[in-house]
Design a protein around this motif. Structure first.
Motif, PDB file in Angstrom:
ATOM      1  N   ILE A 136     -10.392   4.854   5.895  1.00 44.33           N
ATOM      2  CA  ILE A 136     -10.168   4.643   4.463  1.00 44.33           C
ATOM      3  C   ILE A 136     -10.337   3.174   4.062  1.00 44.33           C
ATOM      4  O   ILE A 136     -11.007   2.881   3.057  1.00 44.33           O
ATOM      5  N   PRO A 137      -9.763   2.211   4.810  1.00 42.59           N
ATOM      6  CA  PRO A 137      -9.940   0.809   4.397  1.00 42.59           C
ATOM      7  C   PRO A 137     -11.406   0.408   4.287  1.00 42.59           C
ATOM      8  O   PRO A 137     -11.800  -0.307   3.356  1.00 42.59           O
ATOM      9  N   HIS A 138     -12.234   0.870   5.239  1.00 42.91           N
ATOM     10  CA  HIS A 138     -13.656   0.512   5.207  1.00 42.91           C
ATOM     11  C   HIS A 138     -14.351   1.131   3.998  1.00 42.91           C
ATOM     12  O   HIS A 138     -15.136   0.466   3.316  1.00 42.91           O
ATOM     13  N   LEU A 139     -14.070   2.403   3.731  1.00 36.40           N
ATOM     14  CA  LEU A 139     -14.718   3.086   2.613  1.00 36.40           C
ATOM     15  C   LEU A 139     -14.409   2.406   1.279  1.00 36.40           C
ATOM     16  O   LEU A 139     -15.256   2.354   0.386  1.00 36.40           O
ATOM     17  N   LEU A 140     -13.196   1.880   1.158  1.00 38.49           N
ATOM     18  CA  LEU A 140     -12.764   1.287  -0.107  1.00 38.49           C
ATOM     19  C   LEU A 140     -12.947  -0.225  -0.138  1.00 38.49           C
ATOM     20  O   LEU A 140     -12.646  -0.865  -1.163  1.00 38.49           O
ATOM     21  N   GLY A 141     -13.394  -0.808   0.976  1.00 35.55           N
ATOM     22  CA  GLY A 141     -13.583  -2.254   1.017  1.00 35.55           C
ATOM     23  C   GLY A 141     -12.279  -3.023   0.952  1.00 35.55           C
ATOM     24  O   GLY A 141     -12.219  -4.123   0.392  1.00 35.55           O
ATOM     25  N   LEU A 142     -11.207  -2.447   1.535  1.00 31.36           N
ATOM     26  CA  LEU A 142      -9.890  -3.078   1.506  1.00 31.36           C
ATOM     27  C   LEU A 142      -9.559  -3.709   2.850  1.00 31.36           C
ATOM     28  O   LEU A 142      -9.940  -3.187   3.903  1.00 31.36           O
ATOM     29  N   SER A 143      -8.844  -4.791   2.827  1.00 31.06           N
ATOM     30  CA  SER A 143      -8.402  -5.462   4.049  1.00 31.06           C
ATOM     31  C   SER A 143      -7.069  -6.134   3.768  1.00 31.06           C
ATOM     32  O   SER A 143      -6.581  -6.137   2.636  1.00 31.06           O
ATOM     33  N   GLY A 144      -6.502  -6.732   4.779  1.00 35.48           N
ATOM     34  CA  GLY A 144      -5.202  -7.383   4.635  1.00 35.48           C
ATOM     35  C   GLY A 144      -4.182  -6.695   5.508  1.00 35.48           C
ATOM     36  O   GLY A 144      -4.434  -5.633   6.095  1.00 35.48           O
ATOM     37  N   ARG A 145      -3.008  -7.304   5.596  1.00 35.13           N
ATOM     38  CA  ARG A 145      -1.937  -6.749   6.409  1.00 35.13           C
ATOM     39  C   ARG A 145      -0.740  -6.484   5.509  1.00 35.13           C
ATOM     40  O   ARG A 145      -0.256  -7.399   4.831  1.00 35.13           O
ATOM     41  N   PRO A 146      -0.253  -5.250   5.474  1.00 30.39           N
ATOM     42  CA  PRO A 146       0.897  -4.945   4.621  1.00 30.39           C
ATOM     43  C   PRO A 146       2.099  -5.807   4.968  1.00 30.39           C
ATOM     44  O   PRO A 146       2.382  -6.047   6.150  1.00 30.39           O
ATOM     45  N   ALA A 147       2.786  -6.281   3.939  1.00 30.31           N
ATOM     46  CA  ALA A 147       3.990  -7.094   4.132  1.00 30.31           C
ATOM     47  C   ALA A 147       5.209  -6.258   3.771  1.00 30.31           C
ATOM     48  O   ALA A 147       5.092  -5.157   3.219  1.00 30.31           O
ATOM     49  N   PHE A 148       6.385  -6.783   4.119  1.00 31.48           N
ATOM     50  CA  PHE A 148       7.622  -6.089   3.769  1.00 31.48           C
ATOM     51  C   PHE A 148       8.053  -6.487   2.373  1.00 31.48           C
ATOM     52  O   PHE A 148       8.138  -7.665   2.043  1.00 31.48           O
ATOM     53  N   ALA A 149       8.297  -5.478   1.528  1.00 27.79           N
ATOM     54  CA  ALA A 149       8.762  -5.715   0.166  1.00 27.79           C
ATOM     55  C   ALA A 149      10.284  -5.714   0.153  1.00 27.79           C
ATOM     56  O   ALA A 149      10.938  -5.684   1.199  1.00 27.79           O
ATOM     57  N   LYS A 150      10.866  -5.746  -1.048  1.00 25.96           N
ATOM     58  CA  LYS A 150      12.317  -5.738  -1.163  1.00 25.96           C
ATOM     59  C   LYS A 150      12.880  -4.455  -0.577  1.00 25.96           C
ATOM     60  O   LYS A 150      12.289  -3.394  -0.691  1.00 25.96           O
ATOM     61  N   GLY A 151      14.047  -4.559   0.023  1.00 22.83           N
ATOM     62  CA  GLY A 151      14.679  -3.386   0.607  1.00 22.83           C
ATOM     63  C   GLY A 151      14.010  -2.927   1.885  1.00 22.83           C
ATOM     64  O   GLY A 151      14.167  -1.782   2.294  1.00 22.83           O
TER      65      GLY A 151
END
Length: 365
Positions: free
Chosen positions: A141-156
Motif C-alpha cells: 500500500i505505501p508504494h502504491l500511494l507514494g507514501l513514506s515515513g515512520r508513524p510516531a506516537f500521538a497523545k495517549g
C-alpha cells in the motif's frame, strides 16, 4: 391524489429510509426546508458522508417518490451534509461506521490495487476513509500511494498513521497504516501466528484513526488466520473477494469465500480484476486472462458481483510510480469501474440497513 402542500411532502419524506441506518429520515432529523411553487417542489435533504457515494441514487429515489404525489410535479433536491459521528466499534474502540475487508484466495490478482482503489474512490465520492494494510508479509500500500515515513506516537500513546492528502485539501485526509512504514523495504517480516495476531490488533486499536465512515482493510492473500483475528477484534460490515477470470484463480477465490463465511464475515461481493484489455492503438479488445469467470462463479455461489476492472496501462504505471490516488482523481476512464464497484457496495450496505434497521435499546437498571 393528495393535495400538494408542505405537510404532504414532509409526511412523504419523513418515512424515506436513511441509507446509512435504515431508519426513517424524519426521525433522524434529515428533512430540512421544503418550499412549493405551484407544481415545483424544492426540498433540503441531509445525507451523511457515509452515504455520499450513493447520493445520486438517493436523490433519484426521493424525486420519484415526490413526483408520484401529483401528476406534473417537478422536484429539486438541495443536498446538504448531515453530521453524524460514528459510535465506538467493538473491543478496539474504533470510531468507524463500516469496516470493509478486501481479500483474495491467492496472490498476484491485484488485491492491494483494488483495496486501494476502493478506499480512494470512496474518499473521492465524499466519504471519510482510512486504509489499513494487513498484508504484513508483503505490504504494498505505501508504494502504491507514494507514501513514506515512520508513524510516531500521538497523545495517549496512540500511533499516528501516515496521511494521504491531496494538493488543494478538498478531500478528507486519508489515514494509512502499514507494516511497510515500520520495516525497511529490503527487510522481511518473519513472524508466527501470535505475533501476526498482535500486530493486527495493534493496527486496529492503537492507531489514531480518528472518526471514519469506512476503514478498508487490505487482507493478506490466501486463507490464513488474519480473517479470524479480524472477525474476533471488530465487527466487519462486509468483505470483497478479488480474483482474475481464469479458472485457477477462481478455484482459490471459492476458498476465500468459504473462509469469510466460516468466520461469519458478510460478503459484499466479488470483483473481477484484469478483465480484458482494450488496445489503445487499434481499439480491439483481448481477453488475456479470460472474461466473465468471476461473474459466473458469483452467480453459482449466490454472491453479489460488484463489477469488473479491465487491464489499464495508465493505472498500472501510476501504481508503480506511487501515483494511484492522482491517477484515479484525474483519469475518469480509469476511475469509472471503481465508482461502479463502490456504488454497488454502498447500495448493498444500504439495503441491509433498510432490511434490519437498528433499534434503540433501553439502559439497564
Amino acid at each position: 391524489m393528495p393535495d400538494l402542500n408542505e405537510q404532504t411532502v414532509r409526511d412523504c419524506l419523513n418515512q424515506h429510509a436513511d441509507p446509512e441506518t435504515g431508519r426513517p429520515m424524519g426521525s433522524m432529523g434529515q428533512i430540512g426546508d421544503i418550499t412549493i411553487d405551484g407544481l415545483k417542489v424544492t426540498a433540503t435533504i441531509g445525507l451523511t458522508t457515509h452515504s455520499m457515494p450513493i447520493a445520486t441514487d438517493v436523490c433519484n429515489a426521493i424525486e420519484s417518490k415526490l413526483t408520484s404525489l401529483t401528476p406534473g410535479t417537478t422536484v429539486s433536491i438541495n443536498l446538504v451534509t448531515h453530521q453524524r459521528p460514528p459510535a465506538r466499534l467493538g473491543q478496539t474502540g474504533l470510531r468507524v461506521k463500516s469496516v470493509i475487508a478486501v481479500g483474495s484466495g491467492k496472490g498476484g490478482v491485484g488485491k492491494s490495487t483494488v483495496a486501494s482503489g476502493i478506499a480512494l474512490t470512496l474518499r473521492q465520492m465524499g466519504a471519510n476513509v482510512g486504509l489499513m494494510d494487513a498484508d504484513v508479509y508483503g505490504p504494498s500500500i505505501p508504494h502504491l500511494l507514494g507514501l513514506s515515513g515512520r508513524p510516531a506516537f500521538a497523545k495517549g500513546e496512540k500511533i499516528e498513521p501516515i496521511f494521504l492528502r491531496d494538493d488543494d485539501d478538498s478531500l478528507f485526509p486519508m489515514p494509512v497504516m502499514s507494516m511497510g512504514f515500520l520495516v525497511a523495504p529490503n527487510e522481511a517480516v518473519i513472524w508466527r501466528g501470535p505475533m501476526l495476531h498482535g500486530s493486527i490488533n495493534q493496527f486496529l486499536g492503537m492507531t489514531a484513526w480518528g472518526e471514519l465512515d469506512y476503514l478498508v482493510i487490505d487482507m493478506p492473500p490466501g486463507t490464513g488466520d488474519v480473517a479470524l483475528t479480524l472477525s474476533q477484534a471488530v465487527p466487519i460490515a462486509g468483505s470483497v473477494v478479488v480474483c482474475t477470470p481464469q479458472e485457477v484463480a477462481l478455484l482459490d477465490a471459492v476458498k476465500a469465500i468459504a473462509m469469510f463465511r466460516k468466520v461469519n464475515i458478510p460478503l459484499l461481493g466479488m470483483v473481477e480484476n484484469m478483465s480484458g484489455f482494450q488496445c489503445p492503438d487499434c481499439g480491439k479488445s483481448y481477453d488475456i486472462f479470460g472474461k466473465g469467470g468471476a461473474r459466473d462463479k458469483a452467480e453459482e455461489l449466490a454472491v453479489p458481483f460488484l463489477g469488473a476492472l479491465p487491464l489499464n496501462i495508465s493505472l498500472r504505471s501510476a501504481g508503480d510510480e506511487g501515483r494511484l490516488s492522482q491517477e484515479l482523481l484525474e483519469n475518469a476512464a480509469a476511475r469509472a469501474p471503481f465508482e461502479s464497484i463502490v456504488v454497488s457496495m454502498v447500495q448493498t450496505l444500504a439495503s441491509r440497513a433498510a432490511a434490519s434497521p437498528p433499534t434503540a435499546s433501553l439502559p439497564t437498571l
